[in-house]
Scaffold this motif. Structure first.
Motif, mmCIF file in Angstrom:
data_model
loop_
_atom_site.group_PDB
_atom_site.id
_atom_site.type_symbol
_atom_site.label_atom_id
_atom_site.label_comp_id
_atom_site.label_asym_id
_atom_site.label_seq_id
_atom_site.Cartn_x
_atom_site.Cartn_y
_atom_site.Cartn_z
ATOM 1 N N SER A 135 13.843 57.245 6.408
ATOM 2 C CA SER A 135 14.976 56.537 5.962
ATOM 3 C C SER A 135 16.226 57.351 6.315
ATOM 4 C CB SER A 135 14.699 56.381 4.545
ATOM 5 O OG SER A 135 14.977 57.464 3.842
ATOM 6 N N PRO A 136 17.481 56.716 6.603
ATOM 7 C CA PRO A 136 18.614 57.738 6.577
ATOM 8 C C PRO A 136 18.547 58.900 5.637
ATOM 9 C CG PRO A 136 19.210 55.388 7.084
ATOM 10 C CD PRO A 136 17.663 55.459 6.301
ATOM 11 N N LEU A 137 18.555 58.676 4.098
ATOM 12 C CA LEU A 137 18.472 59.755 3.357
ATOM 13 C C LEU A 137 17.549 60.824 3.439
ATOM 14 C CD1 LEU A 137 20.025 60.655 0.582
ATOM 15 C CD2 LEU A 137 18.349 59.262 -0.640
ATOM 16 N N ARG A 138 16.173 60.234 3.619
ATOM 17 C CA ARG A 138 15.221 61.263 3.982
ATOM 18 C C ARG A 138 15.693 61.970 5.211
ATOM 19 N NH1 ARG A 138 9.794 62.562 2.521
ATOM 20 N NH2 ARG A 138 9.410 64.498 3.846
ATOM 21 N N THR A 139 16.118 61.315 6.102
ATOM 22 C CA THR A 139 16.449 62.195 7.526
ATOM 23 C C THR A 139 17.573 63.108 7.133
ATOM 24 O OG1 THR A 139 15.600 60.195 8.735
ATOM 25 C CG2 THR A 139 17.423 61.695 9.773
ATOM 26 N N ALA A 140 18.634 62.876 6.514
ATOM 27 C CA ALA A 140 19.608 63.923 6.067
ATOM 28 C C ALA A 140 19.175 65.021 5.370
ATOM 29 C CB ALA A 140 20.708 63.142 5.326
ATOM 30 N N LEU A 141 18.407 64.740 4.166
ATOM 31 C CA LEU A 141 17.656 65.760 3.210
ATOM 32 C C LEU A 141 16.862 66.741 4.564
ATOM 33 C CD1 LEU A 141 16.666 64.086 0.116
ATOM 34 C CD2 LEU A 141 18.233 65.725 0.516
ATOM 35 N N ASP A 142 16.066 66.260 5.280
ATOM 36 C CA ASP A 142 15.087 66.919 6.124
ATOM 37 C C ASP A 142 15.894 67.739 6.899
ATOM 38 O OD1 ASP A 142 12.585 65.976 4.810
ATOM 39 O OD2 ASP A 142 12.083 64.791 6.443
ATOM 40 N N VAL A 143 16.882 67.134 7.783
ATOM 41 C CA VAL A 143 17.870 68.133 8.704
ATOM 42 C C VAL A 143 18.368 69.080 7.670
ATOM 43 C CG1 VAL A 143 19.895 67.789 10.044
ATOM 44 C CG2 VAL A 143 18.176 66.231 10.096
ATOM 45 N N ALA A 144 19.020 68.864 6.583
ATOM 46 C CA ALA A 144 19.542 69.988 5.840
ATOM 47 C C ALA A 144 18.443 71.225 5.504
ATOM 48 C CB ALA A 144 20.326 69.474 4.717
ATOM 49 N N LEU A 145 17.355 70.428 5.191
ATOM 50 C CA LEU A 145 16.166 71.483 4.890
ATOM 51 C C LEU A 145 15.345 72.524 5.770
ATOM 52 C CD1 LEU A 145 14.705 69.594 1.852
ATOM 53 C CD2 LEU A 145 15.787 71.730 1.312
ATOM 54 N N HIS A 146 15.420 71.636 7.004
ATOM 55 C CA HIS A 146 14.512 72.123 7.926
ATOM 56 C C HIS A 146 15.082 72.691 9.285
ATOM 57 C CE1 HIS A 146 11.446 71.253 5.109
ATOM 58 N NE2 HIS A 146 11.523 70.207 4.867
ATOM 59 N N ALA A 173 23.581 65.229 -1.785
ATOM 60 C CA ALA A 173 23.675 66.180 -2.453
ATOM 61 C C ALA A 173 23.012 66.070 -3.855
ATOM 62 C CB ALA A 173 24.921 66.737 -3.022
ATOM 63 N N ARG A 174 23.183 64.854 -4.248
ATOM 64 C CA ARG A 174 22.092 64.426 -5.681
ATOM 65 C C ARG A 174 20.683 64.311 -5.298
ATOM 66 N NH1 ARG A 174 24.662 59.670 -8.636
ATOM 67 N NH2 ARG A 174 23.224 60.101 -9.994
ATOM 68 N N ALA A 175 20.400 63.829 -4.045
ATOM 69 C CA ALA A 175 18.898 63.678 -3.724
ATOM 70 C C ALA A 175 18.437 65.081 -3.464
ATOM 71 C CB ALA A 175 19.073 62.871 -2.573
ATOM 72 N N LEU A 176 19.266 65.856 -2.993
ATOM 73 C CA LEU A 176 18.605 67.496 -2.932
ATOM 74 C C LEU A 176 18.299 67.940 -4.185
ATOM 75 C CD1 LEU A 176 18.172 69.932 -0.987
ATOM 76 C CD2 LEU A 176 20.517 70.341 -1.278
ATOM 77 N N GLU A 177 19.391 67.711 -5.057
ATOM 78 C CA GLU A 177 19.335 68.324 -6.470
ATOM 79 C C GLU A 177 17.773 67.738 -6.958
ATOM 80 O OE1 GLU A 177 20.448 71.152 -7.097
ATOM 81 O OE2 GLU A 177 21.713 70.884 -5.467
ATOM 82 N N SER A 178 17.416 66.327 -6.974
ATOM 83 C CA SER A 178 16.409 66.075 -7.525
ATOM 84 C C SER A 178 15.008 66.313 -7.024
ATOM 85 C CB SER A 178 16.558 64.317 -7.383
ATOM 86 O OG SER A 178 15.997 64.025 -5.923
ATOM 87 N N LEU A 179 15.116 66.980 -5.780
ATOM 88 C CA LEU A 179 13.962 67.507 -5.262
ATOM 89 C C LEU A 179 13.339 68.609 -6.229
ATOM 90 C CD1 LEU A 179 14.513 67.829 -1.634
ATOM 91 C CD2 LEU A 179 13.257 65.875 -2.722
ATOM 92 N N PRO A 180 11.999 68.781 -6.469
ATOM 93 C CA PRO A 180 11.438 69.982 -7.010
ATOM 94 C C PRO A 180 11.667 71.148 -6.212
ATOM 95 C CG PRO A 180 9.752 68.609 -6.144
ATOM 96 C CD PRO A 180 10.938 67.724 -5.995
ATOM 97 N N ARG A 181 11.110 72.425 -6.662
ATOM 98 C CA ARG A 181 11.459 73.558 -5.908
ATOM 99 C C ARG A 181 10.950 73.390 -4.595
ATOM 100 N NH1 ARG A 181 8.220 78.457 -8.579
ATOM 101 N NH2 ARG A 181 9.378 79.466 -6.994
ATOM 102 N N GLN A 182 11.852 73.970 -3.811
ATOM 103 C CA GLN A 182 11.957 73.498 -2.124
ATOM 104 C C GLN A 182 12.328 74.529 -1.425
ATOM 105 O OE1 GLN A 182 10.962 70.355 -1.439
ATOM 106 N NE2 GLN A 182 11.183 70.511 0.682
ATOM 107 N N ALA A 188 20.443 74.679 2.152
ATOM 108 C CA ALA A 188 20.684 73.274 2.439
ATOM 109 C C ALA A 188 21.877 72.733 1.517
ATOM 110 C CB ALA A 188 19.506 72.382 2.116
ATOM 111 N N ARG A 189 21.956 73.173 0.160
ATOM 112 C CA ARG A 189 23.049 73.091 -0.556
ATOM 113 C C ARG A 189 24.338 73.450 -0.001
ATOM 114 N NH1 ARG A 189 21.185 75.621 -5.257
ATOM 115 N NH2 ARG A 189 20.090 73.763 -6.035
ATOM 116 N N ARG A 190 24.290 74.854 0.512
ATOM 117 C CA ARG A 190 25.587 75.419 0.933
ATOM 118 C C ARG A 190 25.946 74.513 2.299
ATOM 119 N NH1 ARG A 190 22.812 80.280 -0.093
ATOM 120 N NH2 ARG A 190 22.402 80.425 2.232
ATOM 121 N N LEU A 191 24.743 74.208 3.154
ATOM 122 C CA LEU A 191 25.120 73.420 4.185
ATOM 123 C C LEU A 191 25.823 72.044 3.989
ATOM 124 C CD1 LEU A 191 24.905 73.369 7.337
ATOM 125 C CD2 LEU A 191 22.420 72.217 6.965
ATOM 126 N N LEU A 192 25.440 71.204 2.901
ATOM 127 C CA LEU A 192 26.067 70.162 2.514
ATOM 128 C C LEU A 192 27.366 70.278 2.068
ATOM 129 C CD1 LEU A 192 23.021 68.398 0.888
ATOM 130 C CD2 LEU A 192 23.931 67.630 2.841
#
Length: 197
Positions: A135-146, A173-182, A188-192
């Protein structure tokens, strides 16, 4: 004599995706591309030069390159999903994600792919033209994290600006914060934060 359905009920015809072997050889497709008749979209998948490009055509082009067992069990993700959404360049090596309940070894493919084992949430995957895509949200999170920051930054900006994807810096940013330890969560937080500014 069969009746003709009204024009508004006729589905628009999708442009063809052409691969070497049927009906053209690889050499013929390359010659047609040089003449401006077709263009290469991803890998060795070609489409008519004037075909309007969108998520459906990009997804169908990638799907045409994948064996059925990969199409059924893997999900296009990360920069590959961002490309399908029109926010990144075509990947040299498509990234396919496999649920950690599946064995990666069963997804050997003649096409060169990067395959990663991941977990999926209930809203992480969409079907686009028969291809599973994050999904777009998962894609944005994955790009930020990986993805490395200098590559991720312009792609994240385009994902956030793309009409119809429904993304905002605050939502991601809220979706990122809701993830468990990652791993890489702080990066990713700084990038966002930089993207939001």
């Amino acid at each position: 004599m069969p009746s003709v359905p009204p024009p508004h009920l006729i589905a628009p015809r999708e442009p063809p995706v052409l691969l070497a072997g049927a009906p053209f050889t690889a050499v013929e497709l390359q010659a047609m591309a040089a003449d401006g008749v077709v263009r290469r979209l991803i890998g060795q998948a070609y489409v008519p030069a004037l075909a309007p490009e969108g998520p459906s055509l990009r997804a169908r082009s990638l799907a045409a390159l994948l064996p059925a067992r990969v199409r059924v069990r893997a999900v296009a993700g990360r920069m590959t999903a961002a490309w399908i959404f029109g926010c990144a360049p075509a990947p040299e090596l498509p990234v396919m994600l496999v649920a950690s309940t599946h064995r990666i070894s069963s997804l050997r493919s003649p096409e060169r792919l990067l395959v990663h084992e991941v977990g999926f949430g209930p809203y992480d995957v969409l079907d686009i033209a028969g291809l599973q895509v994050t999904s777009p949200l998962r894609t944005a999170l994955d790009v930020a994290l990986h993805c490395e920051g200098t590559r991720a930054m312009p792609v994240l900006r385009r994902l956030l600006a793309q009409p119809g994807l429904g993304l905002t810096p605050r939502l991601v940013a809220r979706a990122l914060e809701s993830l468990p330890r990652q791993p890489h969560k702080e990066r990713a937080r700084r990038l966002l934060e930089r993207v939001a500014r």
